[in-house]
Design a protein around this motif. Structure first.
Motif, PDB file in Angstrom:
ATOM      1  N   PRO A  82       0.831  -1.220   0.000  1.00  0.00           N
ATOM      2  CA  PRO A  82       0.000   0.000   0.000  1.00  0.00           C
ATOM      3  C   PRO A  82       0.858   1.259   0.000  1.00  0.00           C
ATOM      4  CG  PRO A  82      -0.782  -1.580   1.627  1.00  0.00           C
ATOM      5  CD  PRO A  82       0.536  -2.100   1.145  1.00  0.00           C
ATOM      6  N   PHE A  83       0.435   2.216  -0.828  1.00  0.00           N
ATOM      7  CA  PHE A  83       1.158   3.486  -0.897  1.00  0.00           C
ATOM      8  C   PHE A  83       0.713   4.421   0.219  1.00  0.00           C
ATOM      9  CE2 PHE A  83       2.201   7.693  -2.460  1.00  0.00           C
ATOM     10  CZ  PHE A  83       3.478   7.517  -2.958  1.00  0.00           C
ATOM     11  N   LEU A  84      -0.584   4.437   0.501  1.00  0.00           N
ATOM     12  CA  LEU A  84      -1.103   5.259   1.595  1.00  0.00           C
ATOM     13  C   LEU A  84      -2.435   4.711   2.060  1.00  0.00           C
ATOM     14  CD1 LEU A  84      -3.552   7.166   0.238  1.00  0.00           C
ATOM     15  CD2 LEU A  84      -1.609   8.365  -0.698  1.00  0.00           C
ATOM     16  N   SER A  85      -2.828   5.135   3.249  1.00  0.00           N
ATOM     17  CA  SER A  85      -4.126   4.777   3.833  1.00  0.00           C
ATOM     18  C   SER A  85      -4.862   6.075   4.163  1.00  0.00           C
ATOM     19  CB  SER A  85      -3.943   3.943   5.099  1.00  0.00           C
ATOM     20  OG  SER A  85      -3.264   2.736   4.817  1.00  0.00           O
ATOM     21  N   ILE A  86      -6.113   6.140   3.770  1.00  0.00           N
ATOM     22  CA  ILE A  86      -6.928   7.337   3.984  1.00  0.00           C
ATOM     23  C   ILE A  86      -8.138   6.956   4.827  1.00  0.00           C
ATOM     24  CG2 ILE A  86      -8.262   9.167   2.871  1.00  0.00           C
ATOM     25  CD1 ILE A  86      -6.521   8.880   0.435  1.00  0.00           C
ATOM     26  N   GLY A  87      -8.381   7.719   5.858  1.00  0.00           N
ATOM     27  CA  GLY A  87      -9.536   7.498   6.714  1.00  0.00           C
ATOM     28  C   GLY A  87     -10.323   8.778   6.904  1.00  0.00           C
ATOM     29  N   ALA A  88     -11.653   8.710   6.744  1.00  0.00           N
ATOM     30  CA  ALA A  88     -12.525   9.878   6.929  1.00  0.00           C
ATOM     31  C   ALA A  88     -13.939   9.399   7.178  1.00  0.00           C
ATOM     32  CB  ALA A  88     -12.484  10.792   5.707  1.00  0.00           C
TER      33      ALA A  88
END
Length: 217
Positions: A82-88
């Protein structure tokens, strides 16, 4: 400049009687010089624009191959993790470079595939060609078939290898995105950062004049 000496340049319009193989032109400003004797760890630098023309180093071929193989391994790893993890708003999503490139449809899919091509495919082709060219040279063997064409193609791909530009763009975008969501850098992001440093180191270590001369011999 070579060590503490100067290169001999030819003014515009001047004629030269001799072997053209004894001349070298600056790739940046096109000023022509007589090729000097440059020993290991010395540099020949253009007096007009300060571009490095010749910079031989001992065992540079082996170091370039080692760096190229390392970068190729890191590219594969950067695409897998994974390059990044986004949480919202209670939602969480991990994304890798390949997943991002394949997630869009329509015109955006062409754009994402183009980005993937510039930051993954072209660097892989370029470094593979470099390994193909250098492998026989470091073993004191004749150049591989079509080695000159392979190295010329590798050099032609340099402006289209945009891994470092992608890294800068991601950094700017993620700084702005962090105000709207929780962003966590994944393993691929750190791998990509190391990859960019190694790509720059490979370009700095390479003496293109020495490689061309080896291919001529």
């Amino acid at each position: 400049m070579v060590g503490n000496g100067d290169l001999t340049g030819f003014p515009t319009g001047a004629s030269f009687e001799g072997d053209l193989a004894d001349l070298i032109a600056c790739p940046s400003c096109d000023l022509v010089y007589s090729i000097p004797d440059v020993t290991s760890h010395e540099r020949a630098v253009c007096a007009r624009c300060h571009t490095i023309l010749i910079s031989p180093r001992r065992k540079a071929g082996k170091q370039l191959i080692a760096l190229s193989v390392t970068v190729l391994i890191l590219i594969v790893a950067a695409c897998a993790f994974p390059f990044l993890s986004i949480g919202a708003a209670g939602l969480h999503h991990d994304a890798s470079i390949l997943q991002t490139a394949l997630a869009f449809s329509g015109s955006l899919s062409l754009l994402s595939l183009a980005v993937l091509f510039f930051i993954v495919v072209i660097p892989v082709i370029r470094l593979s060609l470099l390994i193909y060219v250098l492998a026989p040279i470091i073993r004191d063997r004749p150049p591989a078939p079509l080695a000159r064409q392979a190295f010329a193609l590798s050099e032609a791909l340099v402006p289209w290898s945009m891994a470092e530009i992608f890294a800068i763009g991601c950094a700017v975008a993620l700084v702005k995105l962090s105000d709207m969501a929780d962003v966590v850098y994944g393993p691929a992001a750190w791998i990509f950062a190391v990859l960019v440093v190694l790509v720059v180191a490979t370009d700095r270590l390479m003496c293109r004049y020495s490689i061309w001369k080896s291919l001529e011999n």
